[in-house]
Design a protein around this motif. Structure first.
Motif, PDB file in Angstrom:
ATOM      1  N   TYR A 214       5.753  12.955  -9.276  1.00 49.65           N
ATOM      2  CA  TYR A 214       6.328  12.679  -7.957  1.00 49.65           C
ATOM      3  C   TYR A 214       7.014  11.326  -7.914  1.00 49.65           C
ATOM      4  CZ  TYR A 214       1.600  10.795  -7.314  1.00 49.65           C
ATOM      5  OH  TYR A 214       0.410  10.136  -7.474  1.00 49.65           O
ATOM      6  N   HIS A 217      10.273  11.896  -9.533  1.00 54.39           N
ATOM      7  CA  HIS A 217      11.129  12.604  -8.582  1.00 54.39           C
ATOM      8  C   HIS A 217      11.720  11.621  -7.576  1.00 54.39           C
ATOM      9  CE1 HIS A 217      12.516  16.018  -6.315  1.00 54.39           C
ATOM     10  NE2 HIS A 217      11.954  15.552  -5.225  1.00 54.39           N
ATOM     11  N   ALA A 218      10.888  10.702  -7.076  1.00 48.82           N
ATOM     12  CA  ALA A 218      11.379   9.711  -6.102  1.00 48.82           C
ATOM     13  C   ALA A 218      12.450   8.839  -6.749  1.00 48.82           C
ATOM     14  CB  ALA A 218      10.221   8.860  -5.597  1.00 48.82           C
ATOM     15  N   ILE A 223      15.516   6.095  -4.739  1.00 49.64           N
ATOM     16  CA  ILE A 223      14.773   5.212  -3.836  1.00 49.64           C
ATOM     17  C   ILE A 223      14.610   3.871  -4.566  1.00 49.64           C
ATOM     18  CG2 ILE A 223      12.618   4.959  -2.528  1.00 49.64           C
ATOM     19  CD1 ILE A 223      14.049   7.415  -1.739  1.00 49.64           C
ATOM     20  N   PRO A 224      14.764   2.737  -3.865  1.00 51.00           N
ATOM     21  CA  PRO A 224      14.603   1.445  -4.529  1.00 51.00           C
ATOM     22  C   PRO A 224      13.217   1.293  -5.164  1.00 51.00           C
ATOM     23  CG  PRO A 224      15.409   1.167  -2.285  1.00 51.00           C
ATOM     24  CD  PRO A 224      15.134   2.620  -2.459  1.00 51.00           C
ATOM     25  N   ARG A 227      10.155  -0.059  -3.189  1.00 54.21           N
ATOM     26  CA  ARG A 227       9.748   0.923  -2.184  1.00 54.21           C
ATOM     27  C   ARG A 227       8.896   2.022  -2.860  1.00 54.21           C
ATOM     28  NH1 ARG A 227       9.703   1.038   3.270  1.00 54.21           N
ATOM     29  NH2 ARG A 227       9.054   3.138   3.750  1.00 54.21           N
ATOM     30  N   ALA A 231       5.293   2.070  -1.398  1.00 61.97           N
ATOM     31  CA  ALA A 231       5.167   3.116  -0.374  1.00 61.97           C
ATOM     32  C   ALA A 231       4.802   4.465  -0.971  1.00 61.97           C
ATOM     33  CB  ALA A 231       6.477   3.237   0.404  1.00 61.97           C
ATOM     34  N   HIS A 232       5.070   4.682  -2.253  1.00 68.15           N
ATOM     35  CA  HIS A 232       4.820   6.015  -2.803  1.00 68.15           C
ATOM     36  C   HIS A 232       3.734   6.018  -3.870  1.00 68.15           C
ATOM     37  CE1 HIS A 232       8.151   7.900  -0.628  1.00 68.15           C
ATOM     38  NE2 HIS A 232       8.723   6.722  -0.753  1.00 68.15           N
ATOM     39  N   ALA A 233       3.738   5.017  -4.744  1.00 70.72           N
ATOM     40  CA  ALA A 233       2.723   5.016  -5.805  1.00 70.72           C
ATOM     41  C   ALA A 233       1.414   4.395  -5.324  1.00 70.72           C
ATOM     42  CB  ALA A 233       3.251   4.279  -7.031  1.00 70.72           C
ATOM     43  N   PRO A 235      -0.195   4.116  -2.422  1.00 68.86           N
ATOM     44  CA  PRO A 235      -1.178   4.876  -1.631  1.00 68.86           C
ATOM     45  C   PRO A 235      -2.094   5.754  -2.473  1.00 68.86           C
ATOM     46  CG  PRO A 235       0.947   4.949  -0.574  1.00 68.86           C
ATOM     47  CD  PRO A 235       1.160   4.263  -1.892  1.00 68.86           C
ATOM     48  N   ASN A 236      -1.595   6.208  -3.632  1.00 74.53           N
ATOM     49  CA  ASN A 236      -2.445   7.027  -4.488  1.00 74.53           C
ATOM     50  C   ASN A 236      -3.509   6.212  -5.192  1.00 74.53           C
ATOM     51  OD1 ASN A 236      -1.311   9.924  -4.656  1.00 74.53           O
ATOM     52  ND2 ASN A 236       0.460   8.570  -4.568  1.00 74.53           N
ATOM     53  N   PHE A 309      -5.786   8.832   2.370  1.00 74.99           N
ATOM     54  CA  PHE A 309      -4.918   8.673   1.204  1.00 74.99           C
ATOM     55  C   PHE A 309      -5.180   9.699   0.108  1.00 74.99           C
ATOM     56  CE2 PHE A 309      -4.416   4.362   2.958  1.00 74.99           C
ATOM     57  CZ  PHE A 309      -3.065   4.437   3.133  1.00 74.99           C
TER      58      PHE A 309
ATOM     59  N   THR B  82       4.000  19.482  -7.850  1.00 77.16           N
ATOM     60  CA  THR B  82       3.820  18.334  -8.738  1.00 77.16           C
ATOM     61  C   THR B  82       4.745  17.185  -8.370  1.00 77.16           C
ATOM     62  OG1 THR B  82       5.417  19.209 -10.302  1.00 77.16           O
ATOM     63  CG2 THR B  82       3.107  19.719 -10.708  1.00 77.16           C
ATOM     64  N   VAL B  83       5.889  17.468  -7.736  1.00 72.09           N
ATOM     65  CA  VAL B  83       6.793  16.364  -7.422  1.00 72.09           C
ATOM     66  C   VAL B  83       6.623  15.897  -5.984  1.00 72.09           C
ATOM     67  CG1 VAL B  83       8.472  17.035  -9.147  1.00 72.09           C
ATOM     68  CG2 VAL B  83       8.739  17.847  -6.820  1.00 72.09           C
ATOM     69  N   ASN B  85       4.306  13.902  -3.327  1.00 76.73           N
ATOM     70  CA  ASN B  85       3.263  12.890  -3.379  1.00 76.73           C
ATOM     71  C   ASN B  85       2.039  13.325  -2.574  1.00 76.73           C
ATOM     72  OD1 ASN B  85       1.771  10.562  -3.231  1.00 76.73           O
ATOM     73  ND2 ASN B  85       3.576   9.250  -3.071  1.00 76.73           N
ATOM     74  N   ARG B  88       1.059  11.105   0.612  1.00 79.56           N
ATOM     75  CA  ARG B  88       1.965  10.810   1.712  1.00 79.56           C
ATOM     76  C   ARG B  88       2.378  12.110   2.392  1.00 79.56           C
ATOM     77  NH1 ARG B  88       4.641   6.116   1.997  1.00 79.56           N
ATOM     78  NH2 ARG B  88       4.389   6.633   4.177  1.00 79.56           N
TER      79      ARG B  88
END
Lengths: 317, 517
Positions: A214, A217-218, A223-224, A227, A231-233, A235-236, A309, B82-83, B85, B88
């Protein structure tokens, strides 16, 4: 929605039971200790007649279950009882002790979270390279040093050898905030191990997240980078860290006896030490109650964060 | 047509450790058309698709020319989950994509602009009620919704070329139709689609150009009509040959024979939701029962109850007339051996780090107390019988293909000498050639293992055709069961008819508004 709300409600009920069990256990263990408050009060020259008089005055001659019942009845009215040795209300004793403890915990947390997240993310970004290896090695090394050893080392170096900082908080009384220099060493010692464990957890979670499909994919979606990281990695990586953080806060609020003793800070840990030494049962029970409630609330909070989360993970009731 | 706005590949070669995964592939993806790559798994379809995205396998050497339009290339992978998140809500990435596009606007105008762009992309991806989905997490969406969210992400980036990897694999017939409609809608927006698939029905219904791949090379190209009617390359002929429609055995129910497995009044729950309503089934020795239904109909829950993997049920499951304890933990070793389960995802069912043959042999050691050397010999023999030779099975699962692993999983279950073998969607996710050989293998099992009963969980009518009886589940209710022949010729329930209907139906539903050349 009912399912969502009934789960914390169940947890709180369960927590109330757990706290009651802790208080009972602590009461039983204190009773099992040799000696009681009367012996402690009688001091160096124990005169059996004086001890008996003290016992009667303190109602220690009544059977244990009656004393427990009286204490529990008072609790229902919000009255934690009075200290056997000083005669002050337990609630005011606890409030006095809580202030320095809370101050230390808040300062530690305010530094802990950004430091641990920063180090963890930095290490994960440079996985396997120099920055990662330095951070991983250092955090492992520092984590292996017990806090009393680190405390003694820091005092010897910065207070005694270099004379930059006061060695203890003796003489500053309750007004610790007015003497920030006295707080530097205790906060450093408190920070040392939690920063390491939390940073390593964040690093592990971030490494997995950054290698995940994911995140790839982002990236494809342009996506910068920062960010994506925050914001995406991130939280996991937070779910396991939240659990560790709850344990750390619990420790900071309830169990920093060693650090308080080392730096002579009149916090809850000190109150607990003195109460146990004097067999001051109402104070011990008040502390057990506070510690139990804190632990329950913190863990519930951590589970709620984890649920947010890592929503797929089922949370145990 | 302007060459600049057409994605194309020229002489693409992708090489890992000197072995070519893709060799000399040239493709053009004209806007508004669907180009399909078909071929067995491992033929280089996905590698080619990923090359268009600028992604390549680790340690790969890529030569040749890859030219894509200035916009990004969208990718809808085979497993969209899988892609996405997991931590979120789906809105997060969509908003971030839109945010990169509204920087020129004044700060106050950005938020509504982002919202409007996101909703527009959702509508384009056929999610008209998308706003309600935005706050959900990926695991709260169905597979089809996840796929459309990923598509919406691609559309939001402004992609004019979309690579769709096996979009219909593992979907039931009705969901497939929705996906077909969705891909057709994309082309109407002038988007070029590269369809990587081994779902030949869908390819035939949708594609404008088809390229057949084998061992990393394109062996034949052309419009689908020509390929299907007059394949030139023998491999194409082999790939497109119709699946063996197993003869519907019209043998009436083995009369009053003792059932090996009997299900009485089975009601299964997930927490408080009932997912399977009272169900009665009988399975006779040597017979095969297919359990069909759309995804989410309770097929797998039924199978898991039988195998002791799902405990929350009422009712009885009798093995040879004795009730089985609901939980695996309370079943005896013999009971465990008697009911064996082959999972849909064979790769996930193997330990990555041990040779396959060792793992296969364990079931004989654990469940039948066979000494390890004998178990090893038996495992090798069984694997060889299933077409997996000795040197192959000494590798770790990572070095075997999906079809090979599925055979190994079958061998592992057979080594327990089961009475009942449950096969949960074991052919979905495999290409036609591999699927056909696995089906042939399954149909041969009664001869090699007399008395073995099969439970085939499937939504694929070719697999169901192997069975003597079919049971159809709809939303947890057993709506019909009977001999395969009768259900195929005279289905009582509309769902049975829909599930067992032969394939060409997809093409008749094709939207005809697209110009074909």
């Amino acid at each position: 929605m009912t399912a969502l709300w009934s789960w914390p409600a169940r947890r709180l009920l369960l927590g109330a039971g757990q706290t009651a069990a802790v208080v009972l256990l602590v009461f039983a263990l204190t009773e099992a200790l040799p000696g009681d408050a009367a012996v402690a009060l009688a001091g160096d020259q124990p005169d059996p007649g004086r001890i008996a008089a003290l016992r009667e005055a303190l109602h220690l001659d009544r059977p244990a279950h009656e004393r427990l019942a009286a204490w529990a009845a008072g609790l229902l009215h919000g009255d934690l009882g009075r200290s056997l040795t000083s005669g002050r209300p337990v609630s005011s004793l606890l409030a006095d002790g809580f202030a320095p403890t809370l101050l230390l915990a808040a300062l530690t947390l305010a530094l802990l979270i950004p430091a641990a997240v920063g180090l963890g993310v930095l290490a994960a970004r440079h996985e396997g390279r120099l920055a990662d290896r330095v951070i991983s090695a250092l955090t492992l090394g520092v984590y292996a040093v017990p806090e009393f050893a680190l405390g003694v080392l820091l005092v010897a170096l910065f207070a005694l050898r270099l004379g930059w900082l006061p060695p203890t908080a003796v003489g500053y009384g309750d007004d610790l905030l007015a003497h920030p220099a006295a707080l530097v060493l205790p906060v450093l010692v408190l920070l040392s191990r939690p920063v390491c464990s939390l940073a390593r957890l964040i690093r592990a979670g971030m490494t997995d997240a950054l290698a995940s499909p994911y995140v790839a994919h982002a990236r494809r979606c342009a996506i910068p980078g920062s960010r994506i990281r925050y914001a995406h990695a991130l939280p996991n990586a937070l779910a396991p860290a939240a659990q560790q953080l709850a344990r750390t806060v619990d420790w900071l609020l309830c169990g920093v006896i060693v650090v308080e003793a080392l730096f002579v800070i009149p916090g809850l840990g000190t109150v607990l030490m003195n109460a146990v030494a004097e067999r001051d049962v109402p104070v011990i029970q008040g502390l057990a109650l506070v510690f139990g409630v804190t632990a329950v609330l913190l863990n519930l909070g951590a589970d709620l964060v984890t649920h947010r989360f890592a929503p797929r993970a089922a949370v145990a009731a | 047509m302007n060459a600049n706005d057409v994605a194309h590949l020229q002489d693409l070669r992708v090489e890992v450790d000197g072995r070519a995964l893709v060799d000399g592939v040239s493709l053009r993806l004209p806007p508004g058309r669907i180009t399909a790559l078909i071929g067995a798994s491992g033929s280089g379809k996905t590698t080619t698709g990923l090359a268009l995205l600028g992604a390549c396998p680790r340690g790969a050497r890529v030569t040749g020319e890859v030219r894509v339009p200035a916009t990004t290339v969208g990718y809808v992978p085979q497993h969209p989950a899988t892609v996405l998140n997991p931590a979120r809500p789906v809105a997060a990435l969509l908003r971030d994509i839109a945010r990169t596009q509204v920087r020129h606007l004044p700060r106050r105008a950005r938020r509504p602009a982002i919202r409007q762009r996101v909703l527009h992309a959702l509508a384009q991806a056929q999610l008209p009620d998308g706003e309600a989905l935005l706050r959900r997490f990926p695991h709260q969406l169905s597979g089809g919704q996840q796929q459309r969210i990923v598509l919406a992400q691609a559309l939001l980036t402004g992609a004019r070329t979309i690579v769709a990897d096996e979009p219909t694999t593992g979907q039931d017939a009705l969901t497939k139709q929705q996906i077909v409609g969705q891909l057709a809608a994309l082309t109407r927006q002038g988007i070029a689609v590269l369809l990587l698939s081994h779902d030949l029905e869908v390819v035939r219904a949708l594609a404008d150009d088809v390229h057949v791949m084998r061992d990393g090379r394109i062996v034949e190209s052309g419009p689908p009509e020509r390929l299907w009617l007059a394949p030139r390359h023998p491999w194409t002929r082999d790939l497109l040959a119709h699946s063996p429609s197993a003869q519907p055995s019209d043998i009436s129910e083995p009369a009053r024979q003792n059932a090996v497995l009997q299900v009485r009044g089975l009601t299964a729950r997930h927490r408080t939701t009932t997912v399977l309503h009272p169900t009665d089934l009988r399975l006779h020795p040597g017979a095969a029962l297919a359990v069909m239904g759309r995804s989410g109909s309770g097929k797998t829950t039924l199978a898991r109850c039988l195998a002791g993997l799902h405990r929350a049920y009422d009712g009885e499951i009798l093995l040879d007339g004795t009730a089985l304890p609901p939980s695996l933990r309370h079943r005896t070793r013999d009971q465990l051996a008697a009911v064996q389960y082959v999972f849909q995802d064979a790769r996930a069912a193997f330990d990555d780090y041990r040779p396959v043959v060792d793992q296969v042999a364990r079931s004989a050691v654990r469940l039948r107390r066979v000494p390890p050397p004998d178990a090893m010999a038996e495992a090798e023999r069984t694997l060889r019988d299933l077409g997996l030779p000795g040197d192959l099975v000494r590798r770790t699962p990572g070095q075997l293909s999906g079809g090979e692993l599925q055979r190994a999983a079958l061998a592992r279950a057979l080594l327990a000498h089961p009475r009942v073998l449950i096969c949960d969607e074991i052919t979905s996710g495999l290409d036609t050639v591999t699927r056909r050989s696995l089906l042939t293998l399954l149909s041969g099992l009664p001869q090699t293992h007399p008395g073995l009963s099969l439970v085939l969980i499937t939504h694929d009518h070719d697999t169901a055709a192997l069975a003597d009886r079919i049971a159809v589940l709809d939303a947890g209710h057993l709506v019909e069961q009977g001999p395969t022949g009768r259900l195929r010729t005279a289905p009582q329930h509309p769902l049975t008819a829909a599930l067992l209907q032969p394939s060409p139906r997809l093409s008749s539903r094709l939207p005809c508004s697209r110009p074909r050349t």
